[in-house]
Design a protein around this motif. Structure first.
Motif, PDB file in Angstrom:
ATOM      1  N   ARG A  84       0.825  -1.210   0.000  1.00  0.00           N
ATOM      2  CA  ARG A  84       0.000   0.000   0.000  1.00  0.00           C
ATOM      3  C   ARG A  84       0.860   1.261   0.000  1.00  0.00           C
ATOM      4  O   ARG A  84       0.489   2.280  -0.592  1.00  0.00           O
ATOM      5  N   GLU A  85       2.004   1.214   0.664  1.00  0.00           N
ATOM      6  CA  GLU A  85       2.879   2.386   0.737  1.00  0.00           C
ATOM      7  C   GLU A  85       3.971   2.364  -0.322  1.00  0.00           C
ATOM      8  O   GLU A  85       4.805   3.260  -0.383  1.00  0.00           O
ATOM      9  N   VAL A  87       6.533   0.361  -0.537  1.00  0.00           N
ATOM     10  CA  VAL A  87       7.828   0.215   0.127  1.00  0.00           C
ATOM     11  C   VAL A  87       8.405  -1.171  -0.134  1.00  0.00           C
ATOM     12  O   VAL A  87       7.718  -2.179   0.014  1.00  0.00           O
ATOM     13  N   PRO A 223       1.530   0.779   8.904  1.00  0.00           N
ATOM     14  CA  PRO A 223       0.980   1.944   8.194  1.00  0.00           C
ATOM     15  C   PRO A 223       1.402   3.274   8.807  1.00  0.00           C
ATOM     16  O   PRO A 223       1.720   4.228   8.086  1.00  0.00           O
ATOM     17  N   LEU A 226       5.388   3.711   8.208  1.00  0.00           N
ATOM     18  CA  LEU A 226       5.735   4.004   6.818  1.00  0.00           C
ATOM     19  C   LEU A 226       5.241   5.370   6.370  1.00  0.00           C
ATOM     20  O   LEU A 226       5.985   6.151   5.766  1.00  0.00           O
ATOM     21  N   SER A 227       3.984   5.668   6.659  1.00  0.00           N
ATOM     22  CA  SER A 227       3.432   6.950   6.203  1.00  0.00           C
ATOM     23  C   SER A 227       4.081   8.128   6.921  1.00  0.00           C
ATOM     24  O   SER A 227       4.378   9.159   6.302  1.00  0.00           O
ATOM     25  N   LYS A 230       7.686   8.563   5.590  1.00  0.00           N
ATOM     26  CA  LYS A 230       7.643   9.056   4.210  1.00  0.00           C
ATOM     27  C   LYS A 230       7.228  10.525   4.185  1.00  0.00           C
ATOM     28  O   LYS A 230       7.792  11.325   3.418  1.00  0.00           O
ATOM     29  N   ASN A 231       6.266  10.898   5.001  1.00  0.00           N
ATOM     30  CA  ASN A 231       5.836  12.292   5.062  1.00  0.00           C
ATOM     31  C   ASN A 231       6.923  13.206   5.632  1.00  0.00           C
ATOM     32  O   ASN A 231       6.888  14.423   5.436  1.00  0.00           O
ATOM     33  N   THR A 235      12.878   7.998   2.269  1.00  0.00           N
ATOM     34  CA  THR A 235      12.595   7.008   1.234  1.00  0.00           C
ATOM     35  C   THR A 235      13.100   5.658   1.715  1.00  0.00           C
ATOM     36  O   THR A 235      14.262   5.536   2.136  1.00  0.00           O
TER      37      THR A 235
END
Length: 263
Positions: A84-85, A87, A223, A226-227, A230-231, A235
């Motif tokens: 979903r992300e 990654v 979730p 990762l989010s 990333k935000n 990376t």
């Protein structure tokens, strides 16, 4: 006569004090050299061989890794969260796990993730002979390659237990030895929130994050991890794309790029 003896003792003590001070100073310096590892460099010895704990990078790159040594109950959920992300991660597999769950080895590989070995038997490999270490690396890698058709060149020691002999032998066999600088402690069955906060608060450029494929709340924590990262501009890349091939590892376990390599 008594005064003369007192003078002699006092004068002798004063003369000895500088010498005693020099001895103490020398001892303190030697102790400091030993404690910092500089002694081996100064005397021409060999500093302890270290695996890669993290990597010096100018870019905000980091890696998330999963050790696979038992079960698969939560592996699909982990793969879904990664997908979903967008990654790609690195999975370190023990041979008996790879042989018992070849469908998951294939699924992980086909999803674009990287696979390294986590040994054949998940033993304390520091207690093994050089021949036994080679056998563990060879047979565990062969079990993975049999499914993926890809060469294995990453190795994570079981229990994070290593010594000079293990690191040297693995490197001689062509493996980069990988540790971590961020431990999620998911194996302690922490809550998803606690896992996420531990990782988010400790991650930095070049970090290698340790998780496990069958820990109870890892998939639930992913979730957020990762989010959030990333935000924050990070990376995620597989370990093989994070490390420097031929880079040196400093006393803190942070890998430095080869001389002249751009970051």
């Amino acid at each position: 006569m008594k005064g003369y003896k007192t003078f002699i003792r006092t004068w002798g003590l004063r003369r000895c004090l500088p010498a005693a001070g020099a001895v103490l100073l020398t001892a303190a310096l030697c102790l400091a050299l030993h404690l910092t590892g500089a002694y081996a460099v100064y005397t021409g010895g060999t500093v302890r061989r270290l695996p890669v704990y993290s990597v010096e990078r100018e870019e905000k790159l980091l890696s998330i890794t999963f050790d696979c040594a038992w079960g698969t109950d939560h592996t699909d959920a982990i793969l879904e969260a990664l997908s979903r992300e967008g990654v790609r991660a690195t999975f370190f597999m023990v041979q008996f796990w790879a042989e018992r769950y070849p469908e998951f080895v294939k699924k992980i590989d086909e999803a674009g993730h990287e696979i390294g070995t986590h040994s054949a038997t998940h033993s304390h490999m520091t207690k093994l002979s050089k021949e036994e270490i080679r056998a563990e690396l060879s047979s565990s890698s062969a079990a993975i390659t049999a499914v993926t058709g890809k060469k294995v060149d990453l190795f994570r020691p079981p229990f994070g237990d290593y010594n000079d002999a293990l690191v040297s032998c693995a490197e001689e066999e062509g493996y980069a030895v990988i540790q971590w600088d961020v431990d999620s402690l998911d194996w302690k069955d922490l809550s998803a929130q606690d896992i996420a906060m531990r990782v988010i608060n400790r991650a930095r450029q070049g970090s290698i994050i340790l998780c496990h494929n069958n820990a109870l709340h890892t998939a639930e924590a992913l979730p957020v991890i990762l989010s959030t990262l990333k935000n924050s501009g990070y990376t995620f890349v597989p370990v093989g794309e994070l490390i420097w091939r031929g880079g040196s590892v400093d006393a803190s376990g942070r890998q430095q790029p080869p001389h002249g390599a751009g970051q």
